[in-house]
Scaffold this active site. Structure first.
Site, PDB file in Angstrom:
ATOM      1  N   SER A  96     -49.449 -51.571 -18.049  1.00  0.00           N
ATOM      2  CA  SER A  96     -49.043 -52.130 -19.332  1.00  0.00           C
ATOM      3  C   SER A  96     -48.589 -51.001 -20.234  1.00  0.00           C
ATOM      4  CB  SER A  96     -50.218 -52.875 -19.980  1.00  0.00           C
ATOM      5  OG  SER A  96     -49.845 -53.440 -21.224  1.00  0.00           O
ATOM      6  N   HIS A 100     -43.346 -47.127 -29.210  1.00  0.00           N
ATOM      7  CA  HIS A 100     -42.964 -47.192 -30.618  1.00  0.00           C
ATOM      8  C   HIS A 100     -42.127 -45.952 -30.966  1.00  0.00           C
ATOM      9  CE1 HIS A 100     -45.458 -50.644 -31.611  1.00  0.00           C
ATOM     10  NE2 HIS A 100     -46.472 -50.087 -30.989  1.00  0.00           N
ATOM     11  N   HIS A 110     -41.987 -53.367 -24.832  1.00  0.00           N
ATOM     12  CA  HIS A 110     -43.249 -53.654 -24.156  1.00  0.00           C
ATOM     13  C   HIS A 110     -42.948 -54.106 -22.741  1.00  0.00           C
ATOM     14  CE1 HIS A 110     -45.857 -57.059 -22.774  1.00  0.00           C
ATOM     15  NE2 HIS A 110     -46.772 -56.120 -22.884  1.00  0.00           N
ATOM     16  N   ASN A 112     -45.223 -55.185 -18.871  1.00  0.00           N
ATOM     17  CA  ASN A 112     -46.507 -55.361 -18.209  1.00  0.00           C
ATOM     18  C   ASN A 112     -46.274 -56.023 -16.863  1.00  0.00           C
ATOM     19  OD1 ASN A 112     -48.827 -57.731 -17.848  1.00  0.00           O
ATOM     20  ND2 ASN A 112     -49.641 -55.707 -18.319  1.00  0.00           N
ATOM     21  N   VAL A 113     -46.895 -55.502 -15.825  1.00  0.00           N
ATOM     22  CA  VAL A 113     -46.933 -56.183 -14.528  1.00  0.00           C
ATOM     23  C   VAL A 113     -48.376 -56.126 -14.034  1.00  0.00           C
ATOM     24  CG1 VAL A 113     -44.527 -55.942 -13.804  1.00  0.00           C
ATOM     25  CG2 VAL A 113     -46.098 -54.042 -13.424  1.00  0.00           C
ATOM     26  N   HIS A 149     -30.786 -58.108 -21.718  1.00  0.00           N
ATOM     27  CA  HIS A 149     -30.853 -59.360 -20.968  1.00  0.00           C
ATOM     28  C   HIS A 149     -30.029 -59.305 -19.681  1.00  0.00           C
ATOM     29  CE1 HIS A 149     -33.331 -62.115 -23.335  1.00  0.00           C
ATOM     30  NE2 HIS A 149     -33.002 -61.340 -24.359  1.00  0.00           N
ATOM     31  N   GLY A 263     -63.132 -54.252 -21.111  1.00  0.00           N
ATOM     32  CA  GLY A 263     -62.194 -53.158 -20.878  1.00  0.00           C
ATOM     33  C   GLY A 263     -62.354 -52.040 -21.895  1.00  0.00           C
ATOM     34  N   ARG A 264     -61.600 -50.997 -21.690  1.00  0.00           N
ATOM     35  CA  ARG A 264     -61.705 -49.814 -22.554  1.00  0.00           C
ATOM     36  C   ARG A 264     -60.922 -50.051 -23.847  1.00  0.00           C
ATOM     37  NH1 ARG A 264     -59.070 -44.603 -22.941  1.00  0.00           N
ATOM     38  NH2 ARG A 264     -60.575 -42.961 -23.397  1.00  0.00           N
TER      39      ARG A 264
END
Length: 306
Positions: A96, A100, A110, A112-113, A149, A263-264
């Protein structure tokens, strides 16, 4: 190869983290990611590798996280829509990231997989993939949105004609701030609970999404990072970053899952921007570049129609 292979997924995710960090460092040309390996406290096991770049030439703050955690039961964020998973042991892994930039003309991005597998002694394992990527501009550019896109569609094209429109709409719907009645940005791709067609096909799709993220984002950073800007643009960027914080803390499933599963915290909240502003009932003056963001870029749109 239809039996889920967690090691194969983990090897890919670690390589993806390395590849994205390398490409971002090359584009920034000044900053470097610091690495923080951690082990999970409390119930279950696992850990992760957090990498954070701060105060680079182009990137104000960026984090690219890998995590691999196990537990005796899935948290509420994972079972809310899948009650059949309640009480199962789980293994979850993913990459993830949130970037910025300094320059308000460079969008935040952003990606995430992730892969989940839930076990129960007297039943077959239940597994699925999820992820995606999305773009959050402050001063919108049609050129950037179309490029973003176009690459998203290229990631989906090998998997059927309906893949891109389906996951593009899912992204528009998911990254929507209901209390503001606006999208978080210009969207991209979002998918979850993917297990149709078998492990190999689903894994290939997750890899395609992960591999196409940097192809979508790096050219935008290169094109916009040296655009001149002043205090007005910086002030608007910090104000709009507040929307990012609102979404991540109110709606984001990954944030909720991470916190609920023990989680952390530092790694989970790495996605938040280093500086941000809120302002009471502020509206952009009509006819300004700031108003244009709301009028054109914060509404679902078929960016490839043109």
């Amino acid at each position: 190869m239809q039996t889920p292979d967690s090691k194969l997924v983990k090897d890919y995710l670690l390589k993806l983290q390395n590849d994205i960090c390398r490409e971002l460092e090359e584009e920034d040309a000044q900053g470097h990611f610091i690495e923080d390996a951690w082990e999970r406290d409390g119930d279950g096991g696992g850990g992760g590798i957090t990498r954070v770049l701060t105060e680079g030439a182009a990137l104000e703050q960026g984090g690219v996280n890998f995590s691999h955690v196990t537990g005796d039961r899935l948290p509420a964020a994972a079972t809310a829509h899948r009650p059949e998973l309640t009480g199962r042991q789980f293994e979850a892994m993913g990459v993830s990231l949130v970037i910025h930039p300094h320059n308000p003309y460079v969008p935040t991005s952003h990606a995430n997989v992730r892969f989940f597998i839930a076990h129960k002694d007297d039943a077959d394992p239940i597994w699925w993939f999820g992820g995606g990527f999305d773009l959050t501009p402050y001063y919108g550019s049609e050129e950037d949105a179309i490029h973003w896109h176009r690459i998203a569609k290229q990631a989906c094209d090998p998997f059927g004609n309906d893949a891109y429109p389906r996951y593009k709409k899912w992204c528009d719907d998911y990254f929507f701030l209901k209390h503001r009645n606006e999208t978080r940005g210009v969207g991209g791709l979002f998918f979850d609970d993917l297990n149709e067609g078998g492990f190999e096909s689903c894994f290939d799709f997750m890899k395609s999404v992960g591999d196409h993220y940097i192809q979508a984002y790096r050219p935008i950073v290169a094109r916009r990072k040296d655009t001149p800007y002043g205090e007005r643009e910086r002030d608007f960027q910090l104000y709009r970053r507040g929307r990012y914080v609102e979404f991540n803390l109110i709606y984001d499933r990954g944030t909720l899952f991470g916190l609920q599963s023990g989680g952390r915290t530092e790694s989970i909240l790495m996605s938040l921007p280093p500086l941000v502003k809120w302002r009471y009932n502020w509206q952009p003056p009509p006819g300004t570049p700031e108003a244009r963001l709301y009028e054109i870029f914060l509404k679902p749109r078929d960016w490839l129609a043109q």
